[in-house]
Design an enzyme around this catalytic site. Structure first.
Site, short mmCIF file in Angstrom:
data_model
loop_
_atom_site.label_atom_id
_atom_site.label_comp_id
_atom_site.label_asym_id
_atom_site.label_seq_id
_atom_site.Cartn_x
_atom_site.Cartn_y
_atom_site.Cartn_z
N HIS A 1 -2.73 -3.18 0.88
CA HIS A 1 -1.48 -3.16 0.12
C HIS A 1 -0.32 -3.56 1.02
O HIS A 1 0.16 -2.75 1.82
CB HIS A 1 -1.27 -1.77 -0.49
CG HIS A 1 0.01 -1.62 -1.23
ND1 HIS A 1 0.66 -0.40 -1.38
CD2 HIS A 1 0.78 -2.53 -1.89
CE1 HIS A 1 1.76 -0.58 -2.09
NE2 HIS A 1 1.85 -1.85 -2.40
N GLU B 1 -0.76 -0.67 3.86
CA GLU B 1 -1.52 0.49 3.40
C GLU B 1 -2.96 0.02 3.19
O GLU B 1 -3.23 -0.85 2.36
CB GLU B 1 -0.91 1.00 2.09
CG GLU B 1 -1.11 2.47 1.84
CD GLU B 1 -0.32 2.97 0.64
OE1 GLU B 1 -0.07 4.17 0.57
OE2 GLU B 1 0.03 2.14 -0.24
N SER C 1 -1.14 -2.09 -5.75
CA SER C 1 -0.24 -1.04 -5.27
C SER C 1 -0.53 0.31 -5.91
O SER C 1 -0.01 1.32 -5.47
CB SER C 1 1.21 -1.43 -5.55
OG SER C 1 1.41 -1.66 -6.93
#
Length: 695
Positions: free
Chosen positions: A431, A443, A410
């Site tokens: 992510h 992501e 992250s």
């Protein structure tokens, strides 16, 4: 992008042809009007069949023209429908596959409708903050009844054609879509001489207790609509179909449509609609980039995140193997997965057959060698570079050539992770957001050497997993968490200066966030942020934070999982109860820091939290970490609970006006911790030029 014209016997067949869904753009509308005129002028033609090429009758307005002058250039959709409705020869709509929005409104303007089974029927304009604007609210109730029409229009949810077979919407339902055109032509031949021509506008809308029904509908819809005005406007327009002459109802509908079109809520929804589609387009990655085959997946780590990621693959029908180092950890992960699926079963979201099918797609192992043939492997281990680097060294040794090596990190540097392998072109960040099996955002972090085919495959995979994939460049925290850090820093400073966790959360939730920063931190685990701040203290010692969050963690209050965090929690109850202990701790910290606590307004809370996001977002955009401002908005709309009706932080800043946002930032820069408020150069430039991030 036209309408094709052919004649079969005495029937003219007009086929809308504007891939992919026969959107009713200007060229198509013009060609369709001309085709109707051609059929009218041909004495040999006795009837007309209107249908769509390919995989749709029509999906409605052409989204490529949605915000352009072409949408209002003659012939408009209204003109096309009036042309069809005014034809001296019967017009039969042959509906298949997709018939939505303006496409359905066009079909409603026809004299007859023949549909194939399985066609998806909808008026989804409410999802763009609008109501149907070309007669949908006036004609549909005349055919399916006011109650069913209201349900369809207020929700915008597609209904299979066979579920509408008992209504007057369809004159004939064809079981086999391949026989639709021939059935429609035969139907047209049979009714060619019927006069007068039936028109939907001539039908009446009846209800045994109209006033009571409309009153109850308004109350129910208003309660569910929240900040959005369109659902209630749908009810008002549908009511007009029963209480006004047809033409007056049309005018009422059109007036409300135009009013809604100018609302911030509709503009925000339309921005989101286009932003989601734009996110999958990467300038230097051609649309025809070859994709790598993903037939088998693996996940490293059976914790909450790893288990959730594995469920995504199983839900998409892709076999997945979870790797753990210890049997008890693997067993715990499988127990979590089964519990999640059983919860979905109890809620009616999953059948027992599907539950077993998905569980059978998930296997476990304690050996790297047993995942060597996976096409993609996603690491979901502890958020520490040394741990992740060791995992990737092992993957580099065992994974087959061409396998995609992905990290669920992250915040960490994908380039550093890729550097420990001999195949950095195969490494990418994926992510997921917790809970991974629920949250829509994915992501996608592009490393310096990530292959274009790997990036294209990741974007395609996000769609298969029913995620919104947004590409980010490499930096600490990428798009979402890098912005979130500034948001959380301001939340901490607000506590120092006089606010309480409950006040901050209530203010931002009233603004529209799904959850305030402190309830969110309790849900995610306060120890996650604690670890990041410890890393920041080494890597970025100049960054200043409130120490209240660290003190909270030193007290063992990690959030819901420990039964206490910023709030108190009771066994079996996730409701956040304000904690006097925490409030006292915050006040003590302020005194120790020599900070005189003051009354903090909700307006200040909202500005400081949201503008912190905007300012950091501007830096991310200028640095190229995000390709577009709309990508940043998609990250926050689909992954961080930003209010949909406000369109995301960058769109919201545009609606407020960048000069106003900049003035507030400069004002806060003169206060405590002013160093956190250095205005992003891009924002300053755009404000001076009178421009916005999106517009």
């Amino acid at each position: 992008m036209s309408a094709e014209y052919t004649v079969q016997g005495q029937v003219a067949v007009i086929t809308l042809n504007n891939p992919p869904v026969n959107g009713l753009g200007l060229e198509t509308r013009t060609a369709a009007v001309q085709a109707i005129g051609r059929a009218e002028a041909d004495e040999a033609v006795k009837a007309i069949v209107l249908t769509g090429a390919g995989k749709a009758f029509s999906g409605g307005a052409d989204i490529r023209e949605f915000n352009s002058p072409k949408a209002l250039t003659e012939p408009t959709l209204h003109t096309l429908i009036r042309t069809v409705e005014g034809s001296s020869k019967p017009v039969v709509a042959a509906i298949h596959s997709v018939c939505m929005g303006g496409g359905l409104e066009l079909a409603l303007g026809c004299n007859y409708r023949v549909a194939a089974a399985g066609a998806q029927i909808a008026l989804p304009e409410v999802k763009l903050g609008l109501i149907p604007g070309a007669g949908g609210t006036q004609r549909l109730p005349r055919l399916v009844g006011i109650e069913r029409a209201l349900e369809m229009i207020v929700t915008g949810v597609p209904v299979p054609s066979e579920k509408l077979a008992g209504s007057a919407l369809f004159d004939e339902l064809v079981p086999d879509a391949s026989e639709l055109l021939s059935a429609a032509i035969k139907f047209a031949e049979n009714i060619a001489d019927v006069r007068p021509l039936p028109k939907v506008r001539d039908r009446k809308v009846a209800h045994p207790d109209l006033d009571a029904f409309l009153k109850g509908a308004r109350e129910r819809v208003k309660a569910a609509a929240g900040a959005f005005p369109a659902p209630v406007a749908c009810v008002d327009a549908i009511a007009a179909s029963a209480t006004m002459p047809f033409e007056d109802g049309l005018k009422f509908e059109r007036d409300r449509f135009l009013q809604l079109k100018e609302t911030t809520e509709s503009k925000a929804l339309r921005h989101s609609f286009f932003a989601e589609r734009a996110a999958s387009k990467i300038p230097d990655v051609p649309a025809d980039t070859p994709l790598r085959n993903i037939a088998k997946a693996a996940v490293i780590g059976a914790g909450t995140m790893g288990a959730g990621i594995a469920m995504n693959f199983a839900n998409a029908g892709i076999p997945v193997t979870i790797l753990e180092m210890k049997r008890d950890a693997l067993d715990k992960g499988f127990a979590t997965i089964r519990k999640n699926y059983e919860s979905a079963l109890k809620k009616g979201k999953l059948t027992s057959e599907k539950l077993e099918e998905r569980l059978n797609l998930i296997s476990g192992t304690l050996s790297y060698e047993e995942i060597a043939d996976a096409d993609i492997v996603i690491e979901a281990v502890f958020e520490e570079m040394a741990v992740k680097a060791q995992v990737f060294r092992e993957l580099d040794k065992v994974m087959k050539p061409g396998a995609i090596l992905a990290s669920n990190t992250s915040t960490l540097d994908i380039n550093k992770i890729a550097a420990v392998t001999s195949r950095p072109q195969d490494v990418i960040g994926l992510h997921f957001f917790s809970p991974a099996q629920v949250m829509k955002l994915l992501e996608i972090v592009r490393g310096a050497q990530t292959g274009k085919d790997v990036l294209a495959t990741a974007l395609a995979l996000s769609k298969k997993l029913k995620k919104t994939g947004v590409v980010a460049g490499v930096c600490d925290g990428f798009i979402g968490n890098r912005m979130l850090e500034q948001y959380l820093r301001q939340a901490g400073f607000l506590l120092d200066e006089g606010a309480t966790p409950e006040q901050v959360d209530k203010a931002i939730e009233k603004f529209g966030f799904a959850m305030g920063p402190f309830r969110m931190s309790d849900l995610a685990g306060n120890d996650v942020g604690w670890y990041i701040r410890k890393r920041r203290a080494v890597e970025s010692p100049h960054l200043v934070y409130s120490r209240t969050a660290d003190i909270l963690c030193e007290l063992g209050r990690f959030g819901q999982k420990s039964g206490a965090g910023w709030y108190d929690y009771k066994p079996g109850d996730r409701h956040a109860h304000p904690s006097q202990l925490v409030n006292d701790m915050i006040a003590d910290y302020s005194r120790q820091q020599g900070i005189r606590r003051r009354k903090v307004s909700d307006e200040e809370i909202i500005e400081r939290l949201v503008y912190a996001l905007v300012n950091e977002g501007a830096r991310i955009l200028e640095e190229g970490i995000a390709l577009r401002a709309s990508d940043i908005d998609m990250v926050y709309l689909s992954g961080y609970g930003f209010p949909l009706h406000r369109g995301g932080p960058m769109f919201y800043a545009d609606t407020v006006g960048l000069p106003h946002v900049l003035e507030a930032i400069e004002r806060y820069a003169r206060g405590r911790h002013g160093e956190a408020w250095a205005p992003a150069p891009l924002m300053v430039r755009l404000a001076i030029e009178g421009k916005g991030f999106v517009s």
